[in-house]
Design a protein around this motif. Structure first.
Motif, PDB file in Angstrom:
ATOM      1  N   ASP A   1      30.034  58.130  90.342  1.00 22.28           N
ATOM      2  CA  ASP A   1      29.431  57.005  91.060  1.00 22.28           C
ATOM      3  C   ASP A   1      28.282  57.475  91.941  1.00 22.28           C
ATOM      4  OD1 ASP A   1      30.782  57.995  93.454  1.00 22.28           O
ATOM      5  OD2 ASP A   1      32.599  57.114  92.582  1.00 22.28           O
ATOM      6  N   ASP A   2      28.015  56.739  93.026  1.00 23.64           N
ATOM      7  CA  ASP A   2      26.859  57.054  93.864  1.00 23.64           C
ATOM      8  C   ASP A   2      27.094  58.241  94.795  1.00 23.64           C
ATOM      9  OD1 ASP A   2      28.736  55.305  95.075  1.00 23.64           O
ATOM     10  OD2 ASP A   2      27.314  54.891  96.692  1.00 23.64           O
ATOM     11  N   ASP A   3      28.347  58.693  94.883  1.00 23.41           N
ATOM     12  CA  ASP A   3      28.642  59.874  95.688  1.00 23.41           C
ATOM     13  C   ASP A   3      28.299  61.147  94.911  1.00 23.41           C
ATOM     14  OD1 ASP A   3      29.648  58.381  97.829  1.00 23.41           O
ATOM     15  OD2 ASP A   3      31.630  58.235  96.880  1.00 23.41           O
ATOM     16  N   PRO A   4      28.166  62.272  95.582  1.00 24.76           N
ATOM     17  CA  PRO A   4      27.923  63.524  94.869  1.00 24.76           C
ATOM     18  C   PRO A   4      29.058  63.802  93.885  1.00 24.76           C
ATOM     19  CG  PRO A   4      27.493  63.806  97.217  1.00 24.76           C
ATOM     20  CD  PRO A   4      28.132  62.456  97.059  1.00 24.76           C
ATOM     21  N   PRO A   5      28.772  64.324  92.712  1.00 25.05           N
ATOM     22  CA  PRO A   5      29.827  64.639  91.744  1.00 25.05           C
ATOM     23  C   PRO A   5      30.830  65.618  92.329  1.00 25.05           C
ATOM     24  CG  PRO A   5      27.675  64.720  90.698  1.00 25.05           C
ATOM     25  CD  PRO A   5      27.431  64.587  92.181  1.00 25.05           C
ATOM     26  N   PRO A   6      32.085  65.537  91.933  1.00 25.78           N
ATOM     27  CA  PRO A   6      33.093  66.453  92.462  1.00 25.78           C
ATOM     28  C   PRO A   6      32.780  67.910  92.122  1.00 25.78           C
ATOM     29  CG  PRO A   6      33.963  65.158  90.637  1.00 25.78           C
ATOM     30  CD  PRO A   6      32.655  64.562  90.985  1.00 25.78           C
TER      31      PRO A   6
ATOM     32  N   TYR B   1      25.813  66.849  71.965  1.00 26.23           N
ATOM     33  CA  TYR B   1      26.128  66.661  73.383  1.00 26.23           C
ATOM     34  C   TYR B   1      24.879  66.148  74.096  1.00 26.23           C
ATOM     35  CZ  TYR B   1      27.747  67.762  78.127  1.00 26.23           C
ATOM     36  OH  TYR B   1      28.132  67.682  79.441  1.00 26.23           O
ATOM     37  N   LEU B   2      25.033  65.043  74.828  1.00 27.90           N
ATOM     38  CA  LEU B   2      23.904  64.422  75.519  1.00 27.90           C
ATOM     39  C   LEU B   2      24.182  64.350  77.015  1.00 27.90           C
ATOM     40  CD1 LEU B   2      23.246  61.411  73.100  1.00 27.90           C
ATOM     41  CD2 LEU B   2      22.046  63.598  73.155  1.00 27.90           C
ATOM     42  N   ASP B   3      23.260  64.847  77.799  1.00 24.90           N
ATOM     43  CA  ASP B   3      23.386  64.798  79.257  1.00 24.90           C
ATOM     44  C   ASP B   3      22.307  63.862  79.804  1.00 24.90           C
ATOM     45  OD1 ASP B   3      23.653  65.157  81.956  1.00 24.90           O
ATOM     46  OD2 ASP B   3      23.691  67.351  81.891  1.00 24.90           O
ATOM     47  N   SER B   4      22.737  62.703  80.268  1.00 24.52           N
ATOM     48  CA  SER B   4      21.796  61.706  80.795  1.00 24.52           C
ATOM     49  C   SER B   4      21.682  61.778  82.307  1.00 24.52           C
ATOM     50  CB  SER B   4      22.227  60.301  80.369  1.00 24.52           C
ATOM     51  OG  SER B   4      23.475  59.974  80.940  1.00 24.52           O
ATOM     52  N   GLY B   5      22.242  62.836  82.900  1.00 27.45           N
ATOM     53  CA  GLY B   5      22.191  62.951  84.348  1.00 27.45           C
ATOM     54  C   GLY B   5      23.202  62.044  85.022  1.00 27.45           C
ATOM     55  N   GLN B   6      22.940  61.736  86.286  1.00 25.76           N
ATOM     56  CA  GLN B   6      23.815  60.872  87.070  1.00 25.76           C
ATOM     57  C   GLN B   6      23.015  59.656  87.558  1.00 25.76           C
ATOM     58  OE1 GLN B   6      27.058  61.299  87.338  1.00 25.76           O
ATOM     59  NE2 GLN B   6      26.984  63.222  86.194  1.00 25.76           N
ATOM     60  N   PRO B   7      22.880  58.637  86.703  1.00 32.33           N
ATOM     61  CA  PRO B   7      22.039  57.477  87.053  1.00 32.33           C
ATOM     62  C   PRO B   7      22.496  56.739  88.306  1.00 32.33           C
ATOM     63  CG  PRO B   7      22.548  57.504  84.702  1.00 32.33           C
ATOM     64  CD  PRO B   7      23.415  58.536  85.334  1.00 32.33           C
ATOM     65  N   LEU B   8      23.772  56.864  88.685  1.00 28.02           N
ATOM     66  CA  LEU B   8      24.283  56.112  89.834  1.00 28.02           C
ATOM     67  C   LEU B   8      24.221  56.899  91.136  1.00 28.02           C
ATOM     68  CD1 LEU B   8      27.518  54.584  88.214  1.00 28.02           C
ATOM     69  CD2 LEU B   8      25.189  53.659  88.213  1.00 28.02           C
ATOM     70  N   PHE B   9      23.952  58.201  91.058  1.00 30.91           N
ATOM     71  CA  PHE B   9      24.009  59.041  92.257  1.00 30.91           C
ATOM     72  C   PHE B   9      22.993  58.572  93.314  1.00 30.91           C
ATOM     73  CE2 PHE B   9      22.414  62.943  94.467  1.00 30.91           C
ATOM     74  CZ  PHE B   9      23.520  63.082  95.310  1.00 30.91           C
ATOM     75  N   GLY B  10      23.500  58.354  94.518  1.00 33.39           N
ATOM     76  CA  GLY B  10      22.655  57.912  95.616  1.00 33.39           C
ATOM     77  C   GLY B  10      22.204  56.470  95.521  1.00 33.39           C
ATOM     78  N   ARG B  11      22.763  55.715  94.589  1.00 29.41           N
ATOM     79  CA  ARG B  11      22.337  54.327  94.376  1.00 29.41           C
ATOM     80  C   ARG B  11      23.514  53.385  94.609  1.00 29.41           C
ATOM     81  NH1 ARG B  11      17.879  53.249  91.312  1.00 29.41           N
ATOM     82  NH2 ARG B  11      18.332  51.126  92.031  1.00 29.41           N
TER      83      ARG B  11
END
Length: 243
Positions: free
Chosen positions: A174-179, A200-210
């Motif tokens: 979610d919008d918090d830093p990943p564990p 394997y696809l890495d789309s990053g963390q679209p929700l981080f900080g949002r």
């Protein structure tokens, strides 16, 4: 004069014959002819041949509540991705599940929801695309166990559907830093994908900080969040779909 003969025929009879000939000629050559003609069938020049549209490619999505669409008010990123690509989407996402993690009514709405590996048996048909997206619920479980489960899952999918294009998404949070163990988990999934020849696809963390992309429960994406996930998936997926 009507009594005189013409060529052996009474004049009155000859007059009737002439009148009859004139009437018949007028009927055949005039407007009344259309009503007296036998209609002739003329086949259409460009008779359209019915076309049966090609079936839409089937795409199966396996994952957790993020794949299932919890919190989105009916908006789901697999549906958005499928609509963009013209796929027939089969969404097998179940809340609370993972590569090792199972769930129940509190997470998925059923008495029991199995792991991603157990979800394979719910696949119907021969999908063209298979997307596995999840892992956040496995954080905290032994990484070796998750890696083994992922290896078994990817291998089983490859064996059952040798012609399918199989994709594995890096876990989202979610919008918090990943564990803290998120990176270790992602590396284990990537290694298992490579071992079994799936992408394997890495789309990053679209929700981080949002926080604006997360629903009121603070965990699941809202409608805008799922749209962001769909856009992120499409960005890394499309290059893999180019012939």
């Amino acid at each position: 004069m009507l009594g005189r003969d013409v060529g052996g025929m009474p004049l009155w009879a000859l007059t009737l014959v002439v009148v009859a000939v004139i009437v018949i000629a007028a009927f055949l050559g005039g407007g009344g002819a259309a009503r007296g003609k036998i209609p002739q069938y003329t086949p259409p020049g460009d008779a359209a041949t019915p076309t049966i549209p090609a079936p839409m490619p089937q795409a199966v999505f396996i994952g957790d509540s993020y794949t299932q669409g919890a919190g989105g008010g009916g908006v789901r990123w697999p549906t958005l991705v499928g609509d963009t690509h013209g796929w027939d989407v089969d969404n097998l996402g179940l809340g609370g599940t993972g590569y090792v993690k199972t769930s129940d009514e509190n997470g998925c709405g059923r008495p029991y929801c199995g792991t991603y590996g157990q979800t394979i048996d719910e696949i119907i048909g021969s999908p063209t695309y298979i997307v596995v997206a999840g892992g956040r619920n496995d954080v905290g479980l032994p990484t070796a166990d998750v890696a083994a489960a992922a290896d078994a899952l990817f291998g089983e999918l490859r064996d059952r559907y040798p012609d399918a294009k199989i994709f594995v998404m890096a876990p989202w949070f979610d919008d918090d830093p990943p564990p803290r163990l998120a990176g270790e988990l992602a590396q284990a999934l990537q290694a298992a994908a490579l071992e079994n020849h799936v992408v394997y696809l890495d789309s990053g963390q679209p929700l981080f900080g949002r926080a604006d992309l997360v629903s009121a429960d603070g965990v699941h994406p809202n409608a805008a969040g799922y749209q962001a996930l769909a856009a992120a998936v499409t960005a890394v997926l499309d290059p893999q779909l180019t012939p």
